[in-house]
Design an enzyme around this catalytic site. Structure first.
Site, PDB file in Angstrom:
ATOM      1  N   LEU A 267       0.837  -1.212   0.000  1.00 41.03           N
ATOM      2  CA  LEU A 267       0.000   0.000   0.000  1.00 41.03           C
ATOM      3  C   LEU A 267       0.867   1.255   0.000  1.00 41.03           C
ATOM      4  CD1 LEU A 267      -2.996   0.806   0.042  1.00 41.03           C
ATOM      5  CD2 LEU A 267      -2.781   1.120   2.489  1.00 41.03           C
ATOM      6  N   SER A 268       0.472   2.180  -0.851  1.00 43.86           N
ATOM      7  CA  SER A 268       1.219   3.420  -1.030  1.00 43.86           C
ATOM      8  C   SER A 268       1.616   4.039   0.291  1.00 43.86           C
ATOM      9  CB  SER A 268       0.341   4.394  -1.800  1.00 43.86           C
ATOM     10  OG  SER A 268       0.794   5.698  -1.596  1.00 43.86           O
ATOM     11  N   LYS A 269       2.863   4.498   0.337  1.00 42.20           N
ATOM     12  CA  LYS A 269       3.335   5.104   1.573  1.00 42.20           C
ATOM     13  C   LYS A 269       3.028   6.586   1.597  1.00 42.20           C
ATOM     14  CE  LYS A 269       6.648   2.149   3.703  1.00 42.20           C
ATOM     15  NZ  LYS A 269       7.711   1.494   2.965  1.00 42.20           N
ATOM     16  N   ARG A 270       2.567   7.127   0.474  1.00 42.97           N
ATOM     17  CA  ARG A 270       2.258   8.556   0.476  1.00 42.97           C
ATOM     18  C   ARG A 270       1.181   8.800   1.507  1.00 42.97           C
ATOM     19  NH1 ARG A 270       0.456   9.676  -5.072  1.00 42.97           N
ATOM     20  NH2 ARG A 270       0.176   7.429  -5.107  1.00 42.97           N
ATOM     21  N   GLN A 271       1.581   9.475   2.584  1.00 43.80           N
ATOM     22  CA  GLN A 271       0.718   9.613   3.754  1.00 43.80           C
ATOM     23  C   GLN A 271      -0.665  10.151   3.425  1.00 43.80           C
ATOM     24  OE1 GLN A 271       1.244   9.528   7.268  1.00 43.80           O
ATOM     25  NE2 GLN A 271       3.195   8.478   7.166  1.00 43.80           N
TER      26      GLN A 271
END
Ligand code: GLU
Length: 495
Positions: free
Chosen positions: A261-265
């Site tokens: 899952l994307s780490k872009r907060q």
């Protein structure tokens, strides 16, 4: 142990609370509540470089909004100030570093850890060399052989140093996981982890392990990404002669294409989902099903049902796909099933500038409820209902190849029928059913078709080719607005 089930959620305040972290917190809370145990919030803030101002408040507020409430540890008071509750404090890890240092010293004294004076530069060169040779990048153990006297001397000379675990270099270690059973690790592939950094702060491995012991944590429930830390943690427990807690590593969260899952907060921060209007109950339900389903044949569960049915051993091992469509579907279901009063409390403020007639606004909002995914959708969905003048093409008012004159005739007959209905009867609950009976009766008496009467009527009322049915629209708009709209369409068809 004073109490058999003590679990902790131990986030680092390095950003905003992530959906995956909410899942860890929730599973800890469900587990504690299911067993009548204690759910603790501990803040792991020893990585000072990554500390984010407001991070602790964001964690507490996001948990609170979703109803995942710790019984012990860090929390916010009514004014939003950080407080701590419980007898095992401090619960903010940076306030425990003297204890961590003392524990590290004990490990050195018992030859389970050692001082290491290797510079960053040396370590960097070592890493490069190992990478070039295609070997795993591990510390080479240069300082393992230093005698205590040599180490003491260098410390007295103020040489920068860290403390590292003195891990076995061969053989394997087995650890037990409630979800995965036995997990074996090869010591040759595990680095002599740093437990105290050059700045004197403990690392996660030491701080988390010692705090879990001191706080009498019975079960460590955390994300799969921490499995690689497990052998180091088990080593520390054994080095002190402590009984380790039981471990459970929750499955990874995956994107639809099965990548991590994307780490872009911003894509995954709980606060962002709440700000977009996802209901906390729907979000909680969604997160609960990321890796576990209590029955396998249902998707909707209340927090209470989840608590009753929670079983850590039944959590899946394989990654859980984060499916936004499912979250949207759940949100729609929650919006449809909440009481009209609760629904109106959420959506009314979004259209308050559209009309002063509150009961009309309520009828409009209730009419579109079935098509709402997020509360903000009501603005577009009710847009035409609130307009004084609709803006449609004349052609859209006629059914298929129907002549305009015929559409006018149908509208005129319906208008005459509606003129006989009082204002109050027009909008009373159930009026839509009466309209349906009476208008269909009119159509039958005249020998007309449903399409050639109801289509012009529906477009006249809604301004849209796709809309709720004309009977619901009549009840929603009320007498004056309905007749005005029919008159406008009648006029438009004449031009
Ligand atoms: N501080 C770690 C984190 O940020 C905690 C991991 C654990 O639960 O042991 O997730």
């Amino acid at each position: 142990m004073s109490d058999k089930f003590r679990v902790r959620f131990a986030p680092s305040p390095t950003g905003f609370l992530h959906i995956g972290s909410l899942r860890s917190a929730l599973y800890n809370e469900l587990f504690a509540q299911h067993h009548g145990g204690t759910f603790i919030l501990r803040i792991e803030d020893t990585d000072r470089a990554r500390f984010v101002q407001g991070g602790i408040e964001n964690i507490c507020n996001s948990l609170k909004a979703c109803g995942v409430i710790p019984r012990e540890g860090v929390w916010l008071d009514e004014k939003g100030a950080i407080i701590e509750r419980g007898e095992y404090g401090p619960y903010i890890q940076s306030q425990r570093i003297e204890r961590h240092k003392a524990y590290a010293k004990k490990l050195v004294d018992t030859d389970k850890a050692y001082y290491c004076f290797c510079s960053e530069l040396r370590l960097e060169e070592l890493r490069k060399e190992q990478q070039l040779a295609g070997r795993p990048t591990l510390y080479d153990g240069k300082c393992r052989a230093l005698t205590p006297a040599e180490a003491e001397k260098r410390i007295a000379n103020s040489e920068p140093h860290v403390i590292r675990l003195k891990l076995p270099k061969q053989g394997t270690i087995s650890a037990w996981d409630v979800i995965r059973d036995e997990i074996k690790f090869d010591w040759a592939l595990i680095d002599d982890a740093v437990v105290i950094k050059t700045d004197g702060y403990p690392t996660y491995h030491l701080a988390a392990t010692c705090d879990d012991h001191d706080m009498e944590i019975s079960h460590v429930i955390r994300g799969e990404e921490w499995i690689s830390s497990l052998p180091k943690h088990v080593f520390i427990y054994e080095a002190f002669g402590w009984t380790p807690p039981k471990f459970a590593h929750l499955p990874l969260l995956l994107n639809a294409d099965h990548s991590k899952l994307s780490k872009r907060q911003n894509d995954v921060a709980v606060a962002d989902y709440l700000n977009k209007g996802y209901l906390p109950s729907a979000l909680l339900n969604f997160v609960a099903l990321l890796g576990w389903n209590p029955t396998g044949d249902r998707e909707i569960y209340t927090h209470e049902e989840l608590t009753q049915m929670f079983d850590l051993a039944k959590v899946n091992k394989s990654g859980a796909v984060f499916n936004l469509e499912k979250l949207n579907w759940l949100n729609e279901r929650y919006i449809k099933s909440m009481t009209a009063e609760n629904y109106l409390t959420i959506v009314s403020p979004l259209v308050q500038d559209k009309t002063d007639d509150h009961s009309f606004a309520d009828r409009c909002l209730l009419l579109v409820r079935d098509r709402v995914t997020l509360p903000g959708d009501v603005v577009a969905l009710t847009q035409n209902l609130f307009k004084d003048k609709l803006d449609y093409s004349k052609a859209s008012l006629t059914w298929k190849t129907q002549p305009k004159v015929q559409a006018r005739e149908r509208l005129q007959a319906v208008r005459e029928l509606l003129e006989g209905v009082t204002d109050a009867d027009f909008v009373q609950s159930g009026a839509r059913a009466t309209f349906e009976t009476d208008i269909k009766q009119l159509i039958a008496n005249k020998g007309w078709g449903n399409g050639d009467t109801l289509w012009p009527l529906r477009v006249a009322l809604s301004g849209e080719e796709k809309s709720p049915n004309p009977f619901e629209l009549l009840e929603t708009l009320g007498k004056r607005r309905s007749l005005d709209r029919i008159a406008a369409a009648f006029q438009a068809l004449a031009d």
